[in-house]
Design a protein around this motif. Structure first.
Motif, PDB file in Angstrom:
ATOM      1  N   TYR A 100       0.846  -1.200   0.000  1.00 54.75           N
ATOM      2  CA  TYR A 100       0.000   0.000   0.000  1.00 54.75           C
ATOM      3  C   TYR A 100       0.875   1.242   0.000  1.00 54.75           C
ATOM      4  CZ  TYR A 100      -3.794   3.133   1.561  1.00 54.75           C
ATOM      5  OH  TYR A 100      -4.711   4.148   1.679  1.00 54.75           O
ATOM      6  N   GLY A 101       2.017   1.162   0.641  1.00 56.15           N
ATOM      7  CA  GLY A 101       2.946   2.288   0.636  1.00 56.15           C
ATOM      8  C   GLY A 101       3.476   2.599  -0.755  1.00 56.15           C
ATOM      9  N   ARG A 102       3.590   1.593  -1.601  1.00 56.22           N
ATOM     10  CA  ARG A 102       4.030   1.817  -2.981  1.00 56.22           C
ATOM     11  C   ARG A 102       2.936   2.456  -3.829  1.00 56.22           C
ATOM     12  NH1 ARG A 102       5.950  -3.288  -2.126  1.00 56.22           N
ATOM     13  NH2 ARG A 102       4.297  -4.249  -3.351  1.00 56.22           N
ATOM     14  N   GLY A 103       1.739   2.544  -3.273  1.00 53.01           N
ATOM     15  CA  GLY A 103       0.634   3.140  -4.026  1.00 53.01           C
ATOM     16  C   GLY A 103      -0.021   2.165  -4.956  1.00 53.01           C
ATOM     17  N   THR A 104       0.091   0.865  -4.646  1.00 53.54           N
ATOM     18  CA  THR A 104      -0.561  -0.159  -5.464  1.00 53.54           C
ATOM     19  C   THR A 104      -1.282  -1.141  -4.547  1.00 53.54           C
ATOM     20  OG1 THR A 104       1.538  -1.382  -5.491  1.00 53.54           O
ATOM     21  CG2 THR A 104       1.029  -0.045  -7.423  1.00 53.54           C
ATOM     22  N   LEU A 105      -2.495  -1.486  -4.915  1.00 53.61           N
ATOM     23  CA  LEU A 105      -3.288  -2.461  -4.164  1.00 53.61           C
ATOM     24  C   LEU A 105      -4.026  -3.361  -5.138  1.00 53.61           C
ATOM     25  CD1 LEU A 105      -5.096  -0.568  -1.230  1.00 53.61           C
ATOM     26  CD2 LEU A 105      -3.301  -2.285  -1.028  1.00 53.61           C
ATOM     27  N   ALA A 106      -4.114  -4.621  -4.804  1.00 55.18           N
ATOM     28  CA  ALA A 106      -5.013  -5.528  -5.520  1.00 55.18           C
ATOM     29  C   ALA A 106      -6.364  -5.495  -4.810  1.00 55.18           C
ATOM     30  CB  ALA A 106      -4.439  -6.937  -5.533  1.00 55.18           C
ATOM     31  N   PRO A 107      -7.431  -5.941  -5.460  1.00 55.42           N
ATOM     32  CA  PRO A 107      -8.758  -5.886  -4.823  1.00 55.42           C
ATOM     33  C   PRO A 107      -8.811  -6.575  -3.463  1.00 55.42           C
ATOM     34  CG  PRO A 107      -8.987  -6.381  -7.150  1.00 55.42           C
ATOM     35  CD  PRO A 107      -7.522  -6.413  -6.862  1.00 55.42           C
ATOM     36  N   GLY A 108      -8.038  -7.631  -3.260  1.00 56.56           N
ATOM     37  CA  GLY A 108      -8.080  -8.344  -1.984  1.00 56.56           C
ATOM     38  C   GLY A 108      -6.874  -8.112  -1.104  1.00 56.56           C
ATOM     39  N   SER A 109      -6.054  -7.122  -1.448  1.00 58.62           N
ATOM     40  CA  SER A 109      -4.823  -6.878  -0.685  1.00 58.62           C
ATOM     41  C   SER A 109      -5.099  -6.410   0.743  1.00 58.62           C
ATOM     42  CB  SER A 109      -3.968  -5.809  -1.379  1.00 58.62           C
ATOM     43  OG  SER A 109      -3.419  -6.290  -2.570  1.00 58.62           O
ATOM     44  N   ASP A 110      -4.144  -6.721   1.628  1.00 59.18           N
ATOM     45  CA  ASP A 110      -4.189  -6.146   2.969  1.00 59.18           C
ATOM     46  C   ASP A 110      -3.913  -4.648   2.873  1.00 59.18           C
ATOM     47  OD1 ASP A 110      -4.402  -8.766   3.630  1.00 59.18           O
ATOM     48  OD2 ASP A 110      -2.547  -8.889   4.786  1.00 59.18           O
ATOM     49  N   VAL A 111      -4.495  -3.914   3.794  1.00 55.99           N
ATOM     50  CA  VAL A 111      -4.227  -2.479   3.905  1.00 55.99           C
ATOM     51  C   VAL A 111      -3.297  -2.293   5.096  1.00 55.99           C
ATOM     52  CG1 VAL A 111      -5.229  -0.193   4.241  1.00 55.99           C
ATOM     53  CG2 VAL A 111      -6.483  -1.925   2.925  1.00 55.99           C
ATOM     54  N   ASP A 112      -2.017  -2.037   4.809  1.00 56.96           N
ATOM     55  CA  ASP A 112      -1.008  -1.928   5.867  1.00 56.96           C
ATOM     56  C   ASP A 112      -0.813  -0.469   6.255  1.00 56.96           C
ATOM     57  OD1 ASP A 112      -0.495  -4.689   5.954  1.00 56.96           O
ATOM     58  OD2 ASP A 112       0.831  -4.534   4.218  1.00 56.96           O
ATOM     59  N   LEU A 113      -1.057  -0.176   7.553  1.00 63.64           N
ATOM     60  CA  LEU A 113      -1.022   1.204   8.032  1.00 63.64           C
ATOM     61  C   LEU A 113      -0.084   1.362   9.213  1.00 63.64           C
ATOM     62  CD1 LEU A 113      -4.865   2.003   8.015  1.00 63.64           C
ATOM     63  CD2 LEU A 113      -3.165   2.762   6.338  1.00 63.64           C
ATOM     64  N   LEU A 114       0.550   2.513   9.264  1.00 65.65           N
ATOM     65  CA  LEU A 114       1.339   2.927  10.420  1.00 65.65           C
ATOM     66  C   LEU A 114       0.731   4.226  10.941  1.00 65.65           C
ATOM     67  CD1 LEU A 114       3.820   2.938  12.328  1.00 65.65           C
ATOM     68  CD2 LEU A 114       5.063   4.135  10.502  1.00 65.65           C
ATOM     69  N   PHE A 115       0.252   4.186  12.169  1.00 69.71           N
ATOM     70  CA  PHE A 115      -0.244   5.411  12.809  1.00 69.71           C
ATOM     71  C   PHE A 115       0.937   6.005  13.564  1.00 69.71           C
ATOM     72  CE2 PHE A 115      -3.986   2.694  12.310  1.00 69.71           C
ATOM     73  CZ  PHE A 115      -4.857   3.560  11.666  1.00 69.71           C
ATOM     74  N   LEU A 116       1.458   7.083  13.035  1.00 70.97           N
ATOM     75  CA  LEU A 116       2.701   7.664  13.545  1.00 70.97           C
ATOM     76  C   LEU A 116       2.390   8.776  14.548  1.00 70.97           C
ATOM     77  CD1 LEU A 116       5.755   7.377  13.139  1.00 70.97           C
ATOM     78  CD2 LEU A 116       5.607   9.148  11.369  1.00 70.97           C
ATOM     79  N   LEU A 117       2.978   8.663  15.739  1.00 69.13           N
ATOM     80  CA  LEU A 117       2.727   9.609  16.834  1.00 69.13           C
ATOM     81  C   LEU A 117       3.991  10.414  17.134  1.00 69.13           C
ATOM     82  CD1 LEU A 117       0.941   7.085  19.216  1.00 69.13           C
ATOM     83  CD2 LEU A 117      -0.134   8.608  17.555  1.00 69.13           C
TER      84      LEU A 117
END
Length: 937
Positions: free
Chosen positions: A112-129
């Motif tokens: 997701y960070g590369r700006g590419t997702l497949a329809p069933g891909s995981d959405v990987d997130l970092l909540f930065l504090l």
């Protein structure tokens, strides 16, 4: 409108969506935390996401852009995430006077960070504090995550401050890789910028070799897990060799080591040429298109291109059928060519890394475990155009191939002779010089001599030929081979592409010659030492499937290619004839061994007449063994090996001319005398009576050890007056279990045995049926072995025997059990195999031979044997073979008077009934099976 904005236009209107959600809260006094409001918000988000994804799929069909599709899906996800974030901080947990700690950056990582997702891909997130977690931050993160989960998304997430990210990334390569691809999505930008700056300075700087070594090791582990070949016919688009993850690895290393963030940066850094970069982008776009279609089609994150979906994906991508190749085969050939390109790009990339590190003081072994320090060079004696650099072959200078294009073949012969690896830089130059292999080089006597030297090498020809294929030399030098490169056959039987199968078959042949397969192939290992000309065997092995994918029979077309190609390679006219014959008949021995009655004299005589010489018989046996072994894991087994050996030993006397057979009556008498001598403890009267209980066919085809066991079993059954007896023998080497059943003879006996075996989960591979003069049947079946321990396998066989006895005594209702089990196991198959029934009276002197082929399915053998018995035919032997999804079952039958079926009308009825039995749905008792019974009656 810019290209990127145009690509994402009309996918999702986030501004209108925000206004709509704000209006929803306004009707509820602005309290977005109200459960009713949350439900409405969630419903509107689902609708927006569903609508956007539908548009993305439609555009994928329109423009075919795989990378663009992945970017569009990522854009949709970005917008949904931003809307949720804004709704959370403005309408649910609004901080009226936020402190310095109450800020957050939402960062996409991983794919997701590369700006590419497949329809069933995981959405990987970092909540930065900024510092530590606050109650406000916890609430925001929790709200976002629950909304994403309720939207049906699979979310990978972490909540950390900058210091934690840096500390963990120093010790965990997975976290380091994720942060390497970090991309700001929403929220505080200063936090994100601080992370990127400090990550580059504190983590990345000076650790390039460490990261590269870890990523390459990770890639190798993944390849071993998925299958080391990139030519598996059901590849994993994401994780398999030559898939998207391999391209990702190159991208990660590029960003980390070369500090570039795009493909253009790799061109500037001298890693890729413009052409290489174009191949990278085309390959990536194709793989993304396949992956997105795969997810859209299956409705889940499916990464494996299984047979079930390949045809539909081919249609979605616009492939059509061509003469000799199905649409799905054309699609999969494109896929494997792309996978091949990915491998080539990896080699080019590694060559650039080596070149870079050769100028560095640190040991290169930290990078790829090959070189240390600067290269040690020595010119190769007798070959001034080549040097050895620390154990690897390289060019001595520029213009080597332009000066003498035969060097493109010579280098592989040198590598084989000196057992050296090829330098990646050399392979890169080879790949870029392929156009030099023209008609003149192909006809050059020295080039052909060198190629034949490689092909027939006694060391490891498979490895060298595979390297020639990977860089494109083999397909250029042998254009007919180039046509089968990356070609797959839409079949469950073939595990690899055609070119991979051919190379593996050369490897198996080498193993047999070196004596490394003696335990599995004892006869082949012995015979290969005595063949007169090993050269013709290796050439035939390389060419046996070279005509696959053409409208005509590939064996006939392949023989024609062999007659054209062999003289070019320097083979004499007699050698050419032998190679062409082997190619044309390379399937004959396997077909005869697996699908004919080897105890029928006509089978052996016809086969010997075709083979004509003992030398050809030896060559054909060895070629057949290597061919089957190279089809895929576990395709060759001990039973097939035993059948091939039996055919060889039966045919050998006819070809040597020195062992004429005794007349029929004398052979029967000799067999009886042999058994009588083996039963010294029997009373003479009982022994003489027993010898008259079998018909001549039994005495001629059953081996002595089985005759002895049969005699003892029949005598015990007579004494017990049970009317039924059985025996189980486990054959470890042949990987089969033998079950012999003695019961009153009746037409449905074999059908009952087949049904009981199916219900018990046993797979029958062969059957022999003998009748006695006093009305009993002695049926011997061979089924695939299931359990490794002999004792366990014997107990399994005994359970099956009990089930057979119960069925014969009417204590088990087989039709219902078979129908239920078949229905439970039946699933839609992507294959279509037209049912074909041959009724042949020329393959046997005493029997009509029924050859039935069609789509394999649960319960097929039971249905066929029931149909044959309903047609009032006696089965003398049955030979069961499956080739992936295709079943080929052969029955030697007579009518009730013991004669062949000569009436044309009766033959046509047999064809119709058996074709109906093949085409009936598994478990379809009410319709077609009832028709079979009534029609026969």
């Amino acid at each position: 409108m810019s290209k990127s904005v145009e690509a994402f236009a009309a996918l999702i209107d986030s501004t209108a969506l925000r206004e709509e959600l704000t209006a929803l809260t306004a009707r509820s006094d602005g309290d977005g935390s109200d459960p009713a409001i949350r439900s409405q918000v969630l419903g509107r988000l689902k609708e927006a996401m569903r609508s956007a994804r539908k548009i993305v799929e439609e555009r994928l069909f329109e423009d075919g852009g795989g990378t663009l599709c992945a970017a569009r899906l990522s854009h949709v996800q970005d917008e949904i995430l931003r809307v949720i974030y804004d709704f959370a901080i403005y309408h649910v947990y609004r901080a009226k006077n936020p402190s310095a700690a109450e800020r957050m950056s939402v960062v996409a990582v991983g794919g997701y960070g590369r700006g590419t997702l497949a329809p069933g891909s995981d959405v990987d997130l970092l909540f930065l504090l900024p510092y530590k977690q606050t109650p406000w931050g916890e609430q925001i993160v929790e709200y976002i995550l629950y909304m994403l989960w309720d939207l049906g998304l699979k979310v990978g997430h972490a909540t950390r401050n900058v210091e934690e990210c840096l500390r963990l990334s120093k010790t965990d390569m997975t976290i380091r890789t994720a942060i390497l691809e970090a991309r700001h999505v929403w929220g505080d930008t200063d936090l994100y910028d601080d992370l990127v700056t400090r990550f580059d300075k504190d983590v990345v700087a000076g650790t390039g070799p460490e990261f590269i070594a870890a990523k390459l090791a990770e890639r190798d582990t993944r390849h071993r897990r998925q299958g080391t070949s990139r030519y598996l016919v059901e590849p994993n688009v994401k994780e398999g060799k030559g898939g998207l993850r391999d391209l990702n690895t190159l991208f990660w290393i590029s960003k980390y080591f070369y500090r570039v963030r795009s493909g253009t940066g790799l061109v500037k850094a001298g890693v890729f040429s413009r052409a290489d970069l174009n191949r990278f982008r085309k390959g990536e776009d194709f793989l993304w298109a396949v992956r997105c279609h795969l997810h859209f089609l299956t409705g889940r994150p499916e990464e494996r291109l299984s047979f079930d979906v390949q045809r539909e994906i081919a249609i979605r991508l616009g492939y059509t059928q061509h003469p000799g190749m199905k649409d799905v085969e054309r699609f999969m050939k494109h896929y494997f060519l792309v996978a091949k390109d990915v491998g080539d790009l990896t080699r080019i990339f590694c060559a650039a890394l080596e070149e870079q590190h050769a100028k560095q003081p640190q040991p290169l072994s930290r990078l790829i475990g090959q070189l240390t320090g600067r290269h040690k060079r020595r010119v190769l004696s007798g070959h001034p155009d080549f040097v050895i650099e620390n154990g690897r072959l390289n060019l001595a200078g520029d213009g080597v191939f332009e000066k003498d294009p035969v060097n493109l073949i010579r280098l592989f012969a040198i590598a084989d002779r000196h057992s050296v690896m090829l330098h990646p830089e050399l392979l890169k130059k080879v790949r870029r010089s392929l156009k030099l292999i023209n008609a003149a080089v192909r006809e050059d006597a020295e080039a052909n001599r060198l190629f034949l030297q490689v092909l027939t090498s006694r060391s490891d020809p498979e490895t060298i030929l595979r390297k020639m294929n990977e860089v494109g030399v083999l397909g250029r030098f042998l254009p007919d081979f180039g046509k089968v490169v990356a070609m797959m056959q839409f079949s469950m039987y073939h595990h690899y592409t055609v070119d991979e199968h051919l190379l593996r078959s050369i490897g198996v042949l080498g193993e047999i010659e070196r004596g490394e397969a003696g335990e599995d192939h004892p006869l082949s290992t012995d015979l290969i030492k005595s063949i007169q000309n090993r050269k013709v065997l290796f050439v035939a092995m390389l060419l046996h499937d070279i005509a696959k994918g053409r409208p005509e029979d590939h064996s006939v077309a392949g023989a024609r290619i062999a007659r054209r190609l062999c003289p070019r390679l320097g083979l004499s006219s007699s050698e050419t004839d032998t190679v062409a014959w082997l190619v044309e008949h390379h399937l004959d021995m396997s077909t005869t061994a697996q699908s004919r009655d080897l105890a029928d004299r006509k089978t052996i005589e016809d086969f010997a007449r075709e083979v004509q010489s003992l030398e050809r018989l030896k060559l054909l046996l060895i070629l057949t063994v290597a061919d089957i072994r190279a089809v895929g894991p576990n395709v060759f087994n001990g039973w097939k090996g035993q059948l091939l050996r039996t055919l060889y030993y039966e045919c050998e006397p006819l070809l040597t001319g020195g062992h004429s057979l005794l007349p029929h009556d004398q052979r029967v008498a000799a067999a009886k005398a042999e058994l009588a001598e083996a039963l010294p403890d029997w009373p003479a009267e009982a022994r003489e009576a027993y010898l008259e209980r079998h018909y001549p066919a039994y005495w001629l085809r059953v081996p002595l050890d089985r005759k002895i066991a049969d005699a003892r079993m029949i005598r015990e059954a007579d004494a017990s007056k049970s009317g039924f007896s059985s025996r189980v023998v486990a054959h470890a080497f042949e990987e089969v279990t033998e079950i012999t059943v003695l019961a009153a003879d009746h037409p449905k006996l074999l059908s009952t045995i087949a049904g009981a075996c199916f219900v018990a989960g046993a797979n029958i591979v062969d059957a022999q049926i003998d009748t006695t003069t006093d009305g009993f049947a002695l049926d011997t079946i061979f089924m695939s072995r299931e359990l490794p321990d002999d004792a366990d396998e014997l107990r399994r066989g005994e359970r099956i025997c009990r089930l057979i006895e119960q069925a014969l005594r009417g204590q088990e209702q087989l039709p219902e059990k078979v129908a239920n089990k078949a229905a439970a196991r039946t699933r839609a198959k992507p294959f279509r195999v037209e049912a074909e029934v041959l009724v042949n009276n020329s393959w046997s002197n005493r029997h009509t031979v029924l050859e039935i082929s069609g789509l394999d399915r649960p319960g097929l053998l039971y249905d066929l044997t029931r149909a044959i018995s309903a047609l009032n035919l006696n089965i003398n032997s049955a030979h069961i073979a499956t080739f992936g999804e295709r079943a080929v079952d052969v029955f030697y039958v007579t009518d009730l008077t013991g004669q062949k079926v000569g009436n044309i009308g009766r033959q046509e009825l047999i064809r119709d009934r058996l074709r109906e039995a093949v085409e009936a749905e598994a478990g379809d008792e009410p319709a077609k099976r009832r028709k079979l019974r009534l029609g026969a009656a």
